[in-house]
Scaffold this motif. Structure first.
Motif, PDB file in Angstrom:
ATOM      1  N   MET A   1     -11.079   2.139   6.160  1.00  0.00           N
ATOM      2  CA  MET A   1     -12.302   2.571   6.812  1.00  0.00           C
ATOM      3  C   MET A   1     -13.477   1.754   6.275  1.00  0.00           C
ATOM      4  N   PHE A   2     -14.622   2.000   6.768  1.00  0.00           N
ATOM      5  CA  PHE A   2     -15.833   1.248   6.448  1.00  0.00           C
ATOM      6  C   PHE A   2     -16.592   1.948   5.325  1.00  0.00           C
ATOM      7  N   ASP A   3     -16.822   1.206   4.204  1.00  0.00           N
ATOM      8  CA  ASP A   3     -17.546   1.764   3.059  1.00  0.00           C
ATOM      9  C   ASP A   3     -19.006   1.317   3.148  1.00  0.00           C
ATOM     10  N   LEU A   4     -19.860   2.211   3.629  1.00  0.00           N
ATOM     11  CA  LEU A   4     -21.266   1.902   3.859  1.00  0.00           C
ATOM     12  C   LEU A   4     -21.988   1.559   2.567  1.00  0.00           C
ATOM     13  N   ASP A   5     -21.716   2.288   1.491  1.00  0.00           N
ATOM     14  CA  ASP A   5     -22.375   2.005   0.208  1.00  0.00           C
ATOM     15  C   ASP A   5     -22.029   0.606  -0.307  1.00  0.00           C
ATOM     16  N   ALA A   6     -20.778   0.230  -0.208  1.00  0.00           N
ATOM     17  CA  ALA A   6     -20.360  -1.099  -0.675  1.00  0.00           C
ATOM     18  C   ALA A   6     -21.018  -2.188   0.166  1.00  0.00           C
ATOM     19  N   GLU A   7     -21.083  -1.962   1.450  1.00  0.00           N
ATOM     20  CA  GLU A   7     -21.715  -2.941   2.343  1.00  0.00           C
ATOM     21  C   GLU A   7     -23.210  -3.068   2.035  1.00  0.00           C
ATOM     22  N   LEU A   8     -23.867  -1.959   1.784  1.00  0.00           N
ATOM     23  CA  LEU A   8     -25.295  -2.000   1.443  1.00  0.00           C
ATOM     24  C   LEU A   8     -25.522  -2.722   0.121  1.00  0.00           C
ATOM     25  N   ARG A   9     -24.663  -2.490  -0.865  1.00  0.00           N
ATOM     26  CA  ARG A   9     -24.791  -3.189  -2.155  1.00  0.00           C
ATOM     27  C   ARG A   9     -24.579  -4.690  -1.970  1.00  0.00           C
ATOM     28  N   ARG A  10     -23.608  -5.048  -1.136  1.00  0.00           N
ATOM     29  CA  ARG A  10     -23.340  -6.454  -0.867  1.00  0.00           C
ATOM     30  C   ARG A  10     -24.553  -7.110  -0.189  1.00  0.00           C
ATOM     31  N   LEU A  11     -25.135  -6.437   0.784  1.00  0.00           N
ATOM     32  CA  LEU A  11     -26.321  -6.964   1.464  1.00  0.00           C
ATOM     33  C   LEU A  11     -27.513  -7.038   0.515  1.00  0.00           C
ATOM     34  N   GLU A  12     -27.667  -6.034  -0.326  1.00  0.00           N
ATOM     35  CA  GLU A  12     -28.759  -6.041  -1.299  1.00  0.00           C
ATOM     36  C   GLU A  12     -28.617  -7.217  -2.258  1.00  0.00           C
ATOM     37  N   SER A  13     -27.390  -7.482  -2.690  1.00  0.00           N
ATOM     38  CA  SER A  13     -27.132  -8.609  -3.580  1.00  0.00           C
ATOM     39  C   SER A  13     -27.468  -9.932  -2.895  1.00  0.00           C
ATOM     40  N   LYS A  14     -27.079 -10.070  -1.645  1.00  0.00           N
ATOM     41  CA  LYS A  14     -27.395 -11.293  -0.891  1.00  0.00           C
ATOM     42  C   LYS A  14     -28.900 -11.469  -0.737  1.00  0.00           C
ATOM     43  N   ILE A  15     -29.593 -10.379  -0.443  1.00  0.00           N
ATOM     44  CA  ILE A  15     -31.050 -10.450  -0.282  1.00  0.00           C
ATOM     45  C   ILE A  15     -31.710 -10.863  -1.587  1.00  0.00           C
ATOM     46  N   GLU A  16     -31.251 -10.324  -2.700  1.00  0.00           N
ATOM     47  CA  GLU A  16     -31.802 -10.702  -4.006  1.00  0.00           C
ATOM     48  C   GLU A  16     -31.560 -12.181  -4.282  1.00  0.00           C
ATOM     49  N   SER A  17     -30.354 -12.649  -3.960  1.00  0.00           N
ATOM     50  CA  SER A  17     -30.046 -14.069  -4.158  1.00  0.00           C
ATOM     51  C   SER A  17     -30.942 -14.948  -3.291  1.00  0.00           C
ATOM     52  N   LEU A  18     -31.116 -14.551  -2.052  1.00  0.00           N
ATOM     53  CA  LEU A  18     -31.986 -15.319  -1.154  1.00  0.00           C
ATOM     54  C   LEU A  18     -33.430 -15.311  -1.622  1.00  0.00           C
TER      55      LEU A  18
END
Length: 71
Positions: A1-18
Motif C-alpha cells: 500500500m501507499f505510505d503517505l508519511d514516508a512519501e512526505l519525508r522523501r519529498l521534504e528531504s528532496k526539497i531541503e536538498s534543492l
C-alpha cells in the motif's frame, strides 16, 4: 500500500536538498556577477588606454610626416 508519511519525508528531504543547491548556486551567481563587473571595468580601462596610445601614435606620425615635408 501507499505510505503517505514516508512519501512526505522523501519529498521534504528532496526539497531541503534543492534548497541547499539553490543557495549554493545563488552564491556562485553573485561571485560570477562581481567577477564580470570587474572584467568589464578592466576592459573599459584598457580600451581607454588603447585609444590614448592610438591618438599619441597618430600624433607622432603626423609630426614626423610634417617634418619630412619641411626638409
Amino acid at each position: 500500500m501507499f505510505d503517505l508519511d514516508a512519501e512526505l519525508r522523501r519529498l521534504e528531504s528532496k526539497i531541503e536538498s534543492l534548497t541547499v543547491v539553490c543557495e549554493r548556486l545563488r552564491g556562485e551567481n553573485q561571485v560570477l556577477k562581481s567577477t564580470l563587473d570587474e572584467w568589464m571595468r578592466e576592459r573599459a580601462q584598457l580600451s581607454d588606454k588603447t585609444e590614448m596610445a592610438k591618438s599619441r601614435v597618430e600624433a607622432m606620425i603626423s609630426r614626423l610626416k610634417s617634418m619630412g615635408h619641411e626638409s
